[in-house]
Design a protein around this motif. Structure first.
Motif, PDB file in Angstrom:
ATOM      1  N   PHE A 342      -4.131 -10.030  -1.813  1.00  0.00           N
ATOM      2  CA  PHE A 342      -3.575 -10.920  -0.800  1.00  0.00           C
ATOM      3  C   PHE A 342      -4.306 -12.256  -0.716  1.00  0.00           C
ATOM      4  N   ASP A 378       5.113 -15.319  -3.357  1.00  0.00           N
ATOM      5  CA  ASP A 378       4.428 -14.656  -2.247  1.00  0.00           C
ATOM      6  C   ASP A 378       5.381 -13.714  -1.505  1.00  0.00           C
ATOM      7  N   ASP A 383       0.803  -6.812   4.766  1.00  0.00           N
ATOM      8  CA  ASP A 383      -0.463  -6.494   5.429  1.00  0.00           C
ATOM      9  C   ASP A 383      -0.271  -5.415   6.485  1.00  0.00           C
ATOM     10  N   ASN A 394       1.871 -13.212   2.619  1.00  0.00           N
ATOM     11  CA  ASN A 394       0.842 -12.596   1.781  1.00  0.00           C
ATOM     12  C   ASN A 394       0.738 -13.410   0.503  1.00  0.00           C
ATOM     13  N   CYS A 396       0.028 -13.449  -2.528  1.00  0.00           N
ATOM     14  CA  CYS A 396      -0.204 -12.601  -3.700  1.00  0.00           C
ATOM     15  C   CYS A 396       0.674 -12.974  -4.889  1.00  0.00           C
TER      16      CYS A 396
END
Length: 444
Positions: A342, A378, A383, A394, A396
């Motif tokens: 993340f 993303d 989370d 997030n 990521c």
């Protein structure tokens, strides 16, 4: 006495010997962007497409919508191609396509699939990702396998050029989050509900695969499953935690007709699985070429402290060690089907760490078909495991929600340039992914 090298040099010159270019010291070392050839290691990304319900069914999470993919699908697919990637884990919104028995809305699916085909991207088509259509209710519905099989057949008929499929994404996580942890869909918290969801989703995957194989007998089934483990730091282990570490295999045991341990089998029987249902699962694995995909996030691996508190361990065993357990159990070709972190600034380091795990697995001689950074852009609210609709971003993705590259995108490009043309196994040109149907399955 002259060195033998002097004689060789006199007859053949200094290095660059004729013939050595065909796989010798002057042969190709595997760098360069992926080719997409049948023996090429499959570097991939994915587009996050989860669609469970929360709030007792009143709220549908659709990450394709929440991350604006429906409006920007051409841009997103263009980013895949611009990265130099040839493979994409891609999920169509099942919940919004199958409107009822024999009724389908293909409008968005047709647009997206046409663009994927135009760009020359190989999709691993994800057909059920954490949710079902409203009219089917949830994973407690015993009618799910039949209606999902109908949907799978319609997809296979509509897109006959697709060969790679994930019928049901993360079966174990689907059942656990929906029926044991109470996060999504039916939001139940019982062992019986978990076993019910598990057997319905595994059966749906099996029946769906059979329908796909009718139209693509050469189908490749990449079963994405979460690689999990809990380290119990107690002098005397508790049965509940140890059983949980064995239950993580149950979805693949049922899918691949692998007999589980006795206590796991008793758990299944105690919580609603009948002997007839178990025998049905044990009749044999589904058709097609079966690939065991393992997803690994640091948060999948946990440590239970003596107090009973659970904390995230982040890479104690890692993908290599956990997946090796799965490989030794099932002896299937492997793919790393999901990973991320993340924290955007940690993305490059995590990517390289995962790649070290891949290289270690290859060194062991395990056939690893591919690797996936998940996802392209993303995500939101992972989370909280999508259990709350907060809209948290997030970080990521390879790209943020404005489609600007994250640091991990540049790292992935470096990885692709360095390793993009390696084969699935050494001398993999000899063992290419064949176009013949899968027919013979033996254990030696």
């Amino acid at each position: 006495m002259k060195s033998f090298l002097t004689n060789i040099q006199e007859h053949f010159g200094d290095k660059g010997y004729d013939g050595d270019q065909f796989g010798g010291a002057s042969g190709h070392n595997g760098n360069g962007l992926p080719t997409g050839l049948p023996n090429n290691f499959m570097f991939a990304t994915g587009i996050e497409c989860s669609y469970p319900t929360i709030d007792q069914g009143k709220t549908r999470r659709d990450l394709l919508a929440e991350c604006d993919h429906y409006n920007r699908y051409k841009e997103d697919l263009g980013l895949v191609k611009d990265m130099g990637l040839k493979v994409l884990r891609y999920g169509l919104p099942y919940y919004n396509i199958q409107k009822g028995p024999g009724k389908h809305d293909w409008e968005f699916a047709d647009l997206a699939m046409a663009e994927i085909k135009r760009l020359g991207i190989t999709p691993i088509l994800d057909l059920m990702h954490f949710g079902v259509p409203d009219w089917l209710g949830n994973f407690q519905n015993p009618e799910l396998p039949v209606y999902f099989a109908e949907y799978c057949e319609e997809v296979a008929k509509r897109y006959p050029w697709v060969r790679y499929y994930t019928p049901v994404n993360e079966i174990y996580v689907t059942a656990k989050s929906s029926a044991k942890d109470g996060l999504w869909n039916e939001q139940l918290k019982s062992d019986k509900a978990f076993v019910t969801a598990l057997k319905h989703t595994v059966a749906a995957s099996i029946m769906g695969t059979q329908k796909i194989a009718k139209h693509r007998p050469d189908c490749v089934i990449v079963q994405s499953e979460s690689a999990e483990f809990t380290h119990e730091l107690r002098a005397e282990h508790t049965e509940a935690v140890q059983l949980q570490n064995r239950l993580r295999f149950t979805s693949l045991d049922l899918l691949y007709a692998h007999q589980p341990e006795g206590d796991v089998l008793n758990y299944l029987y105690d919580n609603g699985m009948t002997r007839k249902e178990y025998d049905w699962f044990m009749a044999g694995e589904p058709p097609g070429y079966q690939v065991m995909g393992n997803d690994y996030y640091g948060r999948n691996e946990k440590i239970m402290l003596p107090s009973g508190e659970l904390v995230t361990s982040m890479d104690v065993l890692g993908w290599y060690n956990i997946t090796l357990d799965y490989y030794q159990r099932y002896k299937k070709p492997v793919m790393h089907t999901e990973t991320n972190v993340f924290e955007a600034d940690q993305g490059p380091t995590w990517l390289w760490k995962q790649w070290v795990n891949i290289l270690r697995m290859r060194k062991e001689g395990v056939p690893v078909l591919g690797f996936t950074w998940y996802s392209l852009i993303d995500q939101r609210d992972w989370d909280t495991g999508l259990a709350q609709k907060n809209g948290n971003v997030n970080a990521c993705g390879l790209f943020d929600l404005d489609r600007k590259p994250r640091p991990v995108a540049e790292a992935y490009k470096q990885l692709l340039q360095e390793y993009g043309q390696i084969t699935i196994v050494p001398h993999g040109e000899l063992f290419e992914v064949t176009e013949r149907p899968a027919t013979l399955k033996v254990e030696v």
